[in-house]
Motif scaffolding. Structure first.
Motif, PDB file in Angstrom:
ATOM      1  N   SER A 188       6.671   0.978  -1.024  1.00  0.00           N
ATOM      2  CA  SER A 188       5.387   1.675  -0.950  1.00  0.00           C
ATOM      3  C   SER A 188       4.874   2.030  -2.330  1.00  0.00           C
ATOM      4  O   SER A 188       5.654   2.304  -3.251  1.00  0.00           O
ATOM      5  CB  SER A 188       5.540   2.961  -0.127  1.00  0.00           C
ATOM      6  OG  SER A 188       4.368   3.755  -0.201  1.00  0.00           O
ATOM      7  N   ALA A 189       3.543   2.049  -2.462  1.00  0.00           N
ATOM      8  CA  ALA A 189       2.933   2.513  -3.708  1.00  0.00           C
ATOM      9  C   ALA A 189       3.164   4.004  -3.903  1.00  0.00           C
ATOM     10  O   ALA A 189       2.959   4.529  -5.005  1.00  0.00           O
ATOM     11  CB  ALA A 189       1.442   2.207  -3.711  1.00  0.00           C
ATOM     12  N   PHE A 230      -0.095  -0.872  -1.108  1.00  0.00           N
ATOM     13  CA  PHE A 230      -1.050   0.129  -1.561  1.00  0.00           C
ATOM     14  C   PHE A 230      -1.835   0.645  -0.341  1.00  0.00           C
ATOM     15  O   PHE A 230      -1.225   0.902   0.690  1.00  0.00           O
ATOM     16  CB  PHE A 230      -1.925  -0.442  -2.683  1.00  0.00           C
ATOM     17  CG  PHE A 230      -1.253  -0.337  -4.033  1.00  0.00           C
ATOM     18  CD1 PHE A 230      -1.729   0.526  -4.996  1.00  0.00           C
ATOM     19  CD2 PHE A 230      -0.101  -1.069  -4.322  1.00  0.00           C
ATOM     20  CE1 PHE A 230      -1.091   0.658  -6.235  1.00  0.00           C
ATOM     21  CE2 PHE A 230       0.544  -0.950  -5.541  1.00  0.00           C
ATOM     22  CZ  PHE A 230       0.056  -0.091  -6.500  1.00  0.00           C
ATOM     23  N   ASN A 231      -3.133   0.820  -0.408  1.00  0.00           N
ATOM     24  CA  ASN A 231      -3.873   1.418   0.715  1.00  0.00           C
ATOM     25  C   ASN A 231      -4.270   0.336   1.715  1.00  0.00           C
ATOM     26  O   ASN A 231      -5.343  -0.264   1.600  1.00  0.00           O
ATOM     27  CB  ASN A 231      -5.110   2.167   0.191  1.00  0.00           C
ATOM     28  CG  ASN A 231      -4.741   3.433  -0.546  1.00  0.00           C
ATOM     29  OD1 ASN A 231      -4.154   3.384  -1.618  1.00  0.00           O
ATOM     30  ND2 ASN A 231      -5.061   4.574   0.042  1.00  0.00           N
ATOM     31  N   ASN A 262       4.233  -5.474  -6.195  1.00  0.00           N
ATOM     32  CA  ASN A 262       3.056  -4.752  -5.724  1.00  0.00           C
ATOM     33  C   ASN A 262       2.327  -5.587  -4.687  1.00  0.00           C
ATOM     34  O   ASN A 262       2.243  -6.815  -4.811  1.00  0.00           O
ATOM     35  CB  ASN A 262       2.089  -4.477  -6.880  1.00  0.00           C
ATOM     36  CG  ASN A 262       2.527  -3.322  -7.757  1.00  0.00           C
ATOM     37  OD1 ASN A 262       3.344  -2.498  -7.364  1.00  0.00           O
ATOM     38  ND2 ASN A 262       1.975  -3.255  -8.960  1.00  0.00           N
ATOM     39  N   LEU A 263       1.766  -4.903  -3.678  1.00  0.00           N
ATOM     40  CA  LEU A 263       0.923  -5.610  -2.723  1.00  0.00           C
ATOM     41  C   LEU A 263      -0.363  -4.812  -2.549  1.00  0.00           C
ATOM     42  O   LEU A 263      -0.478  -3.931  -1.708  1.00  0.00           O
ATOM     43  CB  LEU A 263       1.644  -5.806  -1.385  1.00  0.00           C
ATOM     44  CG  LEU A 263       1.516  -7.221  -0.830  1.00  0.00           C
ATOM     45  CD1 LEU A 263       2.337  -7.433   0.432  1.00  0.00           C
ATOM     46  CD2 LEU A 263       0.075  -7.595  -0.601  1.00  0.00           C
ATOM     47  N   GLY A 264      -1.293  -5.104  -3.436  1.00  0.00           N
ATOM     48  CA  GLY A 264      -2.643  -4.558  -3.394  1.00  0.00           C
ATOM     49  C   GLY A 264      -3.575  -5.703  -3.709  1.00  0.00           C
ATOM     50  O   GLY A 264      -3.222  -6.868  -3.530  1.00  0.00           O
ATOM     51  N   THR A 265      -4.758  -5.400  -4.207  1.00  0.00           N
ATOM     52  CA  THR A 265      -5.683  -6.458  -4.606  1.00  0.00           C
ATOM     53  C   THR A 265      -5.794  -6.587  -6.114  1.00  0.00           C
ATOM     54  O   THR A 265      -6.264  -7.602  -6.624  1.00  0.00           O
ATOM     55  CB  THR A 265      -7.093  -6.190  -4.057  1.00  0.00           C
ATOM     56  OG1 THR A 265      -7.602  -4.983  -4.657  1.00  0.00           O
ATOM     57  CG2 THR A 265      -7.075  -6.032  -2.541  1.00  0.00           C
ATOM     58  N   GLY A 266      -5.396  -5.516  -6.827  1.00  0.00           N
ATOM     59  CA  GLY A 266      -5.577  -5.493  -8.269  1.00  0.00           C
ATOM     60  C   GLY A 266      -6.967  -5.035  -8.673  1.00  0.00           C
ATOM     61  O   GLY A 266      -7.323  -5.086  -9.853  1.00  0.00           O
ATOM     62  N   ALA A 275      -3.056  -1.656  -8.173  1.00  0.00           N
ATOM     63  CA  ALA A 275      -1.867  -2.486  -8.336  1.00  0.00           C
ATOM     64  C   ALA A 275      -2.061  -3.493  -9.458  1.00  0.00           C
ATOM     65  O   ALA A 275      -3.136  -4.083  -9.592  1.00  0.00           O
ATOM     66  CB  ALA A 275      -1.572  -3.224  -7.029  1.00  0.00           C
ATOM     67  N   THR A 276      -1.032  -3.669 -10.259  1.00  0.00           N
ATOM     68  CA  THR A 276      -1.017  -4.818 -11.167  1.00  0.00           C
ATOM     69  C   THR A 276      -0.433  -5.982 -10.376  1.00  0.00           C
ATOM     70  O   THR A 276       0.589  -5.846  -9.718  1.00  0.00           O
ATOM     71  CB  THR A 276      -0.150  -4.548 -12.406  1.00  0.00           C
ATOM     72  OG1 THR A 276       1.189  -4.234 -11.982  1.00  0.00           O
ATOM     73  CG2 THR A 276      -0.706  -3.391 -13.214  1.00  0.00           C
ATOM     74  N   MET A 277      -1.092  -7.130 -10.434  1.00  0.00           N
ATOM     75  CA  MET A 277      -0.719  -8.246  -9.554  1.00  0.00           C
ATOM     76  C   MET A 277      -0.190  -9.462 -10.314  1.00  0.00           C
ATOM     77  O   MET A 277       0.012 -10.526  -9.726  1.00  0.00           O
ATOM     78  CB  MET A 277      -1.935  -8.638  -8.707  1.00  0.00           C
ATOM     79  CG  MET A 277      -2.462  -7.513  -7.821  1.00  0.00           C
ATOM     80  SD  MET A 277      -1.231  -6.921  -6.640  1.00  0.00           S
ATOM     81  CE  MET A 277      -1.071  -8.359  -5.588  1.00  0.00           C
TER      82      MET A 277
END
Length: 324
Positions: free
Chosen positions: A114-115, A170-171, A243-247, A288-290
């Protein structure tokens, strides 16, 4: 068979749907349903077995030669959880047992971090940095951080599954989150209010460098999360925590405007004071850094905020059948 823990929950049920769409029907669902309507999250999905978490160890031992991968998404995910012993048992010890089983039997293992492990964000959101210095703000975030550190230590001792990855979500927003109550995304919480033209309340800013409603989050559509997880399971990738977000951080105001645009309505946004007890620990920015995921070879394009919200609203929230 592919084992998915937490499979009737938000991300878990979407992963089952995605795996079905890829042709996998040999899914083993591990979860509890309770007395609510979580059963609807898996009502349309194909699976070969349903196992209660307390029976999982016995099931694994009976099915050792049949299991191809384990996706461990089950956990107590409330950021307000306060029972430390329960968190240790269900978030930490359960994860350790599954890791050890997958290591012994050489089964790929993919799990939800988790973030929330990044705490207040003052140390950044780099998934390539040493995580030892991170300080989560709540018991849930600490439990995910503790397992991340433990997993890395095991891998350094060569005591790890043949392929493994942890995902710092992330969210996340998307279908099948109705059972989450106050933990639902802002999209799910406010869609009906936008349709009814009721006021949408966003927090005023209490920092001079942010305008009201312009606090930023990395909002990621659950379908992108499922794409990434399935990609890791398809072939050997670089093991590690990602990380799993969009950046791309976007504001809460942008999110509500996207809900309005997808609904063909102008939302009535009103700004309200942030509660005093939140002001000292409220995050104004997450992103997030991707680069690590890209370096691992993942090249698929993520949904933009507007695209993801539009798909969520038009394909689910705005329909009679709201479940993926």
């Amino acid at each position: 068979m592919i084992v998915v823990t937490g499979a009737t929950g938000f991300i878990g049920s979407n992963l089952v749907a995605h795996l079905n769409s890829l042709g996998h029907s040999d899914i083993v669902i591990v979860d509890w349903l309770g007395n609510g309507e979580k059963w609807k999250n898996i009502a349309k999905h194909r699976f070969v077995d349903f196992v209660f978490p307390e029976d999982l160890a016995e099931f694994l031992e009976k099915s050792t030669d049949k299991i191809e991968a384990v996706f461990h998404l089950g956990a107590i995910s409330s950021t307000t959880a306060s029972d430390g012993d329960e968190i240790i048992e269900k978030n930490l010890q359960c994860s350790m047992k599954l890791w050890r089983w997958c290591t012994t039997h050489q089964v790929p293992f993919f799990y939800a971090s988790s973030a929330a492990t990044y705490g207040d964000g003052d140390l950044g959101f780099e998934d390539t940095a040493d995580i030892a210095t991170l300080r989560p703000l709540n018991l849930y975030g600490w439990s995910k951080h503790a397992f991340d550190r433990w997993a890395i230590a095991q891998a350094e001792k060569q005591e790890a599954p043949p392929r493994w990855a942890g995902f710092k979500f992330f969210n996340v927003y998307g279908p099948n989150e109705y059972h989450k109550g106050d933990m639902m995304s802002i999209v799910a919480k406010n869609h009906a209010r936008v349709i009814a033209q009721e006021p949408i309340h966003l927090f005023k800013s209490h920092r001079p460098d942010f305008k009201d409603g312009e606090q930023l989050r990395d909002f990621v559509y659950v379908k992108d999360c499922c794409n990434v997880m399935a990609w890791f399971s398809e072939a050997k990738r670089a093991n590690g925590i990602y990380n799993l977000g969009t950046g791309s951080a976007r504001s809460f105001r942008d999110l509500i405007l996207a809900v309005g645009a997808a609904s063909g309505l102008e939302p009535n946004i009103q700004y309200v004071p942030m509660p005093e007890n939140l002001r000292g620990k409220y995050q104004y920015f997450t992103q997030a850094t991707m680069q690590k995921l890209k370096a691992a070879g993942y090249e698929a394009r993520f949904f933009s905020l507007e695209e993801g919200v539009a798909d969520y609203v038009r394909s689910y929230l705005g329909t009679s059948d709201k479940f993926a």
